[in-house]
Design a protein around this motif. Structure first.
Motif, PDB file in Angstrom:
ATOM      1  N   ASN A  31       4.027   1.444   1.688  1.00 47.52           N
ATOM      2  CA  ASN A  31       4.638   0.151   1.987  1.00 47.52           C
ATOM      3  C   ASN A  31       3.784  -0.995   1.459  1.00 47.52           C
ATOM      4  O   ASN A  31       4.280  -1.953   0.875  1.00 47.52           O
ATOM      5  CB  ASN A  31       4.834  -0.005   3.493  1.00 47.52           C
ATOM      6  CG  ASN A  31       5.700   1.092   4.065  1.00 47.52           C
ATOM      7  OD1 ASN A  31       6.437   1.737   3.325  1.00 47.52           O
ATOM      8  ND2 ASN A  31       5.623   1.293   5.372  1.00 47.52           N
ATOM      9  N   LYS A  34       3.857  -1.167  -2.297  1.00 49.67           N
ATOM     10  CA  LYS A  34       5.105  -1.776  -2.766  1.00 49.67           C
ATOM     11  C   LYS A  34       5.059  -3.288  -2.615  1.00 49.67           C
ATOM     12  O   LYS A  34       5.607  -4.029  -3.427  1.00 49.67           O
ATOM     13  CB  LYS A  34       6.284  -1.208  -1.984  1.00 49.67           C
ATOM     14  CG  LYS A  34       6.581   0.252  -2.304  1.00 49.67           C
ATOM     15  CD  LYS A  34       7.712   0.785  -1.436  1.00 49.67           C
ATOM     16  CE  LYS A  34       7.993   2.254  -1.733  1.00 49.67           C
ATOM     17  NZ  LYS A  34       9.061   2.778  -0.864  1.00 49.67           N
ATOM     18  N   SER A  88       9.691  -4.710   0.284  1.00 49.40           N
ATOM     19  CA  SER A  88       9.985  -3.635  -0.662  1.00 49.40           C
ATOM     20  C   SER A  88       9.970  -4.179  -2.078  1.00 49.40           C
ATOM     21  O   SER A  88      10.458  -5.277  -2.340  1.00 49.40           O
ATOM     22  CB  SER A  88      11.359  -3.034  -0.353  1.00 49.40           C
ATOM     23  OG  SER A  88      11.780  -2.189  -1.398  1.00 49.40           O
TER      24      SER A  88
END
Length: 500
Positions: A31, A34, A88
């Motif tokens: 996460n 990203k 994201s």
């Protein structure tokens, strides 16, 4: 405050480096990675999610650490660049929110009401609101709608009331921390009358519910036992009781850490619950590394099976009502062999009797040993040694006899006091086995030296003195001739007697 503020501002990069070093946070590393990539590509956050964050901020009374100082600032319209926010790299949706305060330093965020807008962050995978001041409010039920959550940490934040059963909807959750400090300002903490909702979280690997009131949650052994991936279980000071049923068995083959101290109502049936499950079923090797059952009311003997846990490094069974003797299996090799890894052993403040087993000297990594306040008798094993840091041992308040083992003399007399028949002013000599070993060694060395000396004295003389050598070989030939004549004569005599 400024240094802490600077730490928060570098959150995405610093967390990315940090989570790489901590295996339990590995699910979060992707996460954070990203997020960094998203910022490089200038992907902006979703307007609806940005508004949800601002609604959340508006309900915060005070931000001690300036965690949200730049949220909504005209100069930073993209919420993916806000402190504590991760997005994201593909969709721009918010997938991480870390607003944790400073543990043991008073926290950061202060609020009496949390906005339900958190429930609008439908793609959120990581949520950390730990170490803040939320004034004893209930856990927002909107968190139960964040079905993509993998990590949820609400510890040390002053939440109180019933744990919402809606958390059972978070079926992707791998880590759950609802613990609190017993000294928090809020008189009432979290509680639950049932943990049945936990059984739906089958991907959980870590649970920490310490200092929550689970006195009415009599189904905890069944609920926890149904989690097949569980590795870490921390439920200290939860007023737990053990009422095992036929379905009370653990399905996890990977338990590494079990901490159930200060519950006061846990009985000896906890051993049955643990021993049925903490083995890796595919290889038969126990996986348990840390076991803390201190400050309960566990009665009866310590099971011999405790010695089968070859991975166990820390075991604290202190302040219970354990009786019988210390298992002789401690220090012995398990079913697959190999030395025990036990480095911390605390059996103090129990009712243990008998002698200290000799097998305990085989604990090669032992660094902490507390056997104080029991009814142990006999001598302390002569070869007992505390090899590792912190090199601590205590034998006070027992019925031990003998004197201080030489290898424990550095502890001083204080570690052996309050043993009426123990001589704290005397240090043992060499162990009996050591004395026997030294005698055997001396005997073998003497025999070897004698043979070596005699052999070379004899052969050396024959080599140097020709006359002695000739005389020796003539003597040997004479002996051989005599033996030959005697054998031939007796053989002929035997044949004649046989023919007659």
């Amino acid at each position: 405050m400024n240094s802490h503020h600077q730490t928060i501002k570098t959150y995405p990069t610093s967390l990315f480096l940090f989570c790489l070093l901590i295996p339990p946070l590995s699910a979060t590393c992707n996460n954070v990675e990203k997020t960094v990539v998203a910022r490089r590509k200038n992907i902006t956050c979703i307007d609806q999610e940005r508004d949800a964050l601002l609604k959340f901020k508006n309900h915060i009374i005070f931000d001690e650490c300036e965690l949200m100082d730049l949220w909504g600032n005209p100069g930073t319209p993209d919420c993916c660049t806000w402190n504590g926010v991760s997005c994201s790299n593909q969709s721009g949706h918010i997938i991480g929110l870390n607003l944790s305060g400073a543990p043991y330093q008073g926290g950061c965020l202060v609020s009496q009401v949390l906005s339900p807008s958190l429930g609008e962050l439908k793609f959120l995978k990581y949520l950390d609101l730990s170490s803040n001041y939320f004034y004893g409010m209930d856990i927002p039920s909107s968190i139960g709608s964040l079905v993509n959550l993998i990590h949820l940490n609400l510890s040390y934040s002053g939440f109180s009331g019933d744990i919402p059963r809606l958390l059972g909807n978070l079926t992707r959750l791998t880590s759950l921390d609802l613990s609190r400090r017993n000294d928090e300002l809020y008189a009432q903490g979290l509680s639950a009358k049932s943990l049945n909702w936990l059984s739906r979280l089958t991907l959980l690997t870590e649970i920490n519910l310490s200092d929550t009131d689970l006195s009415e949650a009599t189904d905890w052994t069944q609920s926890i036992g149904s989690l097949p991936m569980l590795e870490v279980l921390q439920m200290d000071n939860c007023q737990l009781s053990t009422s095992l049923t036929s379905s009370s068995s653990l399905s996890s083959a990977n338990l590494r850490i079990v901490s159930l101290s200060r519950n006061y109502y846990i009985s000896s049936s906890i051993f049955q619950w643990l021993f049925n499950t903490t083995s890796n079923y595919s290889s038969g090797v126990p996986s348990l590394e840390y076991l803390d059952l201190s400050y309960n009311i566990i009665q009866g003997p310590i099971p011999d099976a405790i010695g089968n846990f070859q991975s166990l490094m820390h075991m604290d069974l202190s302040n219970n009502a354990l009786s019988g003797s210390i298992p002789s299996t401690l220090g012995l090799s398990g079913s697959l062999g190999g030395p025990s890894r036990l480095s911390y052993l605390d059996l103090s403040n129990n009712q243990l009797e008998g002698t200290i087993p000799a097998s305990i000297v085989n604990l090669e990594y032992l660094g902490y040993l507390d056997l104080s306040s029991n009814y142990l008798s006999g001598d302390i094993p002569c070869k007992l040694e505390i090899r590792e840091f912190p090199h601590y041992a205590s034998f006070v308040f027992n019925n031990l006899s003998g004197s201080i083992p030489k290898k424990l003399s550095y502890l001083g007399p204080y570690a052996f006091q309050e043993n009426p028949n123990f001589r704290t002013d005397e240090i043992q000599g060499p162990c009996e086995k050591d004395r026997k070993d030294k005698f055997k060694l001396g005997l073998y060395v003497s025999i070897g030296l004698g043979f070596y000396t005699g052999f070379w004295a004899f052969c050396g003389t024959l080599t140097i003195k020709n006359s002695w050598r000739h005389a020796y070989f003539r003597f040997i030939d004479h002996i051989i001739d005599n033996i030959y004549v005697i054998v031939v004569v007796n053989l002929a005599r035997f044949r004649r007697n046989f023919e007659v």
